[in-house]
Design a protein around this motif. Structure first.
Motif, short mmCIF file in Angstrom:
data_model
loop_
_atom_site.label_atom_id
_atom_site.label_comp_id
_atom_site.label_asym_id
_atom_site.label_seq_id
_atom_site.Cartn_x
_atom_site.Cartn_y
_atom_site.Cartn_z
N TRP A 11 0.66 -1.09 -0.08
CA TRP A 11 0.09 0.00 0.24
C TRP A 11 0.89 1.29 -0.07
CZ3 TRP A 11 0.17 -3.46 4.04
CH2 TRP A 11 0.71 -2.86 5.28
N GLU A 12 0.37 2.32 -0.07
CA GLU A 12 0.79 3.78 0.03
C GLU A 12 0.65 4.29 1.20
OE1 GLU A 12 -0.31 5.24 -3.98
OE2 GLU A 12 1.52 5.12 -4.72
N VAL A 13 1.65 5.39 1.50
CA VAL A 13 1.51 6.04 2.82
C VAL A 13 1.40 7.60 2.36
CG1 VAL A 13 2.78 6.75 4.71
CG2 VAL A 13 2.88 4.44 4.36
N ALA A 14 0.24 8.17 2.89
CA ALA A 14 0.09 9.51 2.48
C ALA A 14 1.19 10.42 3.11
CB ALA A 14 -1.40 9.77 2.55
N ALA A 15 1.79 11.46 2.71
CA ALA A 15 2.67 12.37 3.40
C ALA A 15 2.51 13.60 2.86
CB ALA A 15 3.94 11.80 3.44
N ILE A 16 3.07 14.76 3.81
CA ILE A 16 3.13 15.93 3.38
C ILE A 16 4.85 16.39 3.44
CG2 ILE A 16 0.90 17.06 3.76
CD1 ILE A 16 1.80 17.94 6.33
N ILE A 17 5.49 17.01 2.35
CA ILE A 17 6.93 17.07 2.43
C ILE A 17 7.00 18.83 2.19
CG2 ILE A 17 7.01 16.85 -0.18
CD1 ILE A 17 10.01 16.03 0.42
N GLN A 18 7.69 19.34 3.24
CA GLN A 18 7.80 20.64 3.26
C GLN A 18 9.23 21.19 2.99
OE1 GLN A 18 4.98 22.59 6.34
NE2 GLN A 18 4.99 20.42 7.17
N PHE A 19 9.29 22.42 2.43
CA PHE A 19 10.55 22.85 2.03
C PHE A 19 11.18 24.20 2.55
CE2 PHE A 19 8.24 20.63 -1.36
CZ PHE A 19 9.21 19.58 -1.73
N PRO A 20 12.24 24.39 2.61
CA PRO A 20 13.00 25.63 3.23
C PRO A 20 12.56 26.86 2.45
CG PRO A 20 14.79 23.74 3.09
CD PRO A 20 13.51 23.40 2.40
N LYS A 21 12.67 27.83 2.97
CA LYS A 21 12.39 29.05 2.15
C LYS A 21 13.57 29.43 0.98
CE LYS A 21 12.17 34.14 2.53
NZ LYS A 21 11.95 35.22 3.59
N ASP A 22 13.21 29.55 -0.10
CA ASP A 22 14.32 29.87 -1.31
C ASP A 22 14.77 28.24 -1.88
OD1 ASP A 22 13.75 32.39 -1.43
OD2 ASP A 22 15.44 32.75 0.29
N PHE A 23 13.97 27.30 -1.41
CA PHE A 23 14.25 26.24 -1.86
C PHE A 23 14.82 26.02 -3.28
CE2 PHE A 23 12.98 21.95 -4.00
CZ PHE A 23 13.78 21.13 -3.42
N ASP A 24 15.78 25.26 -3.56
CA ASP A 24 16.60 25.14 -4.77
C ASP A 24 16.86 23.67 -5.08
OD1 ASP A 24 18.09 24.82 -6.98
OD2 ASP A 24 19.56 26.52 -6.65
N GLY A 51 6.68 20.09 11.73
CA GLY A 51 7.40 20.01 10.43
C GLY A 51 7.41 21.41 9.82
N LYS A 52 6.51 22.30 9.89
CA LYS A 52 6.47 23.36 9.26
C LYS A 52 7.71 24.31 9.71
CE LYS A 52 3.70 27.68 8.77
NZ LYS A 52 2.34 28.49 9.00
N ALA A 53 7.83 24.54 11.17
CA ALA A 53 8.90 25.19 11.75
C ALA A 53 10.31 24.64 11.37
CB ALA A 53 8.68 25.18 13.52
N LEU A 54 10.43 23.25 11.40
CA LEU A 54 11.72 22.83 10.97
C LEU A 54 12.07 23.02 9.56
CD1 LEU A 54 11.61 19.43 12.82
CD2 LEU A 54 13.07 21.52 13.19
N ALA A 55 11.19 23.14 8.72
CA ALA A 55 11.37 23.39 7.27
C ALA A 55 11.60 25.03 7.03
CB ALA A 55 9.89 23.11 6.37
N GLU A 56 11.12 25.89 7.86
CA GLU A 56 11.32 27.34 8.10
C GLU A 56 12.84 27.35 8.46
OE1 GLU A 56 8.41 28.97 10.20
OE2 GLU A 56 6.77 28.88 8.85
N ALA A 57 13.35 26.45 9.10
CA ALA A 57 14.64 26.66 9.60
C ALA A 57 15.59 25.90 8.68
CB ALA A 57 14.67 26.03 10.98
N GLY A 58 15.44 25.43 7.41
CA GLY A 58 16.15 25.00 6.53
C GLY A 58 16.38 23.79 6.24
N PHE A 59 15.37 22.90 6.71
CA PHE A 59 15.24 21.37 6.79
C PHE A 59 14.14 21.10 5.50
CE2 PHE A 59 16.95 22.18 11.00
CZ PHE A 59 18.15 21.58 10.84
#
Length: 308
Positions: A11-24, A51-59
């Motif tokens: 089966w498939e697992v549903a997820a959300i992936i979040q990116f840092p600001k200015d993601f390249d 997840g949101k805060a850590l993405a904003e921090a660069g992860f």
């Protein structure tokens, strides 16, 4: 933010992936798998707060719905199976290694509440996780064994599960129960006044944290494995990665305060820290700005140091 799916068995697992600001996407980034609490989903504290805060921090961060729950696949529905929950984390690591913009040597894991226990258990045998952090981690097996704290509670629970499995094997309907009272009125009628239950009802059954993929449903006949599970088993031998533990100062029935100290004392990690957030309860550390901010003040530098 992007909705994605990754494979777990058939089966498939549903997820959300979040990116840092200015993601390249031509560059590579450290990544963190974020595991949600028992009964929760990716769209609550694991994804929307940490997840949101850590993405904003660069992860890069990846929060997912547990198999058999939320928007993820897997039958039967509403199953809380520790082995499957732990394997979800390994499958999440598999998925991250397929992304060209993730540095495969800089993957960490963060788990909240029961997701913290599962994250720790996964990290013991998943060496792709280079740093491990927990927020109010709870050992779900310990909680199941203690039950209502009456003598023989675990055995009584197992006898009831056995009877229900027999009934279902002989054509009976599956028994789907609730993790917590369905609303504040039901909690009051049950006479449950422990701080963790009071705040769980407030978080999960009101607009504060309520989400469609977290319906407060639990398949009773599937709980036997959880009763025999110990999230911290062998931590003194196998949990060697850098470890940061966050707990609240206030204690409640879920036991995350004492579980945090047990984990800290057992872990073989040469580099380990424990943070007690003053005045905070278990659920304050799910979404309240000041307590979660205090947690993140140490979580972000921790991950930056060990996923650098």
């Amino acid at each position: 933010m992007k909705e994605v799916k990754f494979k777990h068995k058939t089966w498939e697992v549903a997820a959300i992936i979040q990116f840092p600001k200015d993601f390249d996407q031509t560059k590579t980034y450290p990544a963190i798998v974020c595991g949600h609490p028992i009964s929760s989903c990716k769209d609550q504290t694991a994804g929307n707060i940490y997840g949101k805060a850590l993405a904003e921090a660069g992860f890069i961060t990846l929060a997912f719905d547990a198999s058999h729950q939320g928007e993820s696949g897997g039958e039967p529905r509403f199953l809380e199976d520790p082995a499957t929950r732990v394997e979800d984390f390994r499958c999440a690591a598999d998925y991250l290694t397929t992304l060209s913009y993730v540095d495969k040597n800089r993957i960490g894991v963060l788990g909240i509440c029961g997701g913290g226990g599962y994250a720790v258990n996964a990290a013991m045998t998943e060496r792709r996780f280079k740093a491990v952090a927990t927020v109010v981690a709870a050992n779900y097996g310990r909680l199941m064994r203690e039950g209502d704290l009456t003598p023989g509670a675990a055995i009584k629970t197992l006898e009831a599960i056995a009877a229900q499995r027999s009934a279902e094997a002989n054509g009976g309907e599956p028994f789907v129960t609730n993790y917590i009272p369905v609303n504040e009125e039901a909690r009051k009628q049950a006479g449950i006044n422990d701080i963790d239950i009071v705040e769980a009802v407030d978080y999960y059954t009101t607009p504060r944290g309520q989400k469609a993929c977290s319906p407060n449903k639990l398949l009773f006949s599937g709980l036997a494995a959880a009763v025999g599970f110990d999230a911290f088993h062998l931590a003194e031998h196998l949990l060697t990665q850098p470890l940061h533990i966050v707990i609240g100062e206030k204690t409640g029935a879920f036991g995350s305060h004492r579980d945090g100290f047990e984990l800290f004392n057992k872990a073989a990690s040469a580099k380990k820290t424990i943070q007690i957030v003053a005045g905070a309860s278990h659920y304050d550390l799910y979404d309240q700005p000041e307590p979660t901010g205090k947690a993140l003040e140490q979580l972000i530098p921790f991950f930056k140091e060990y996923l650098s």
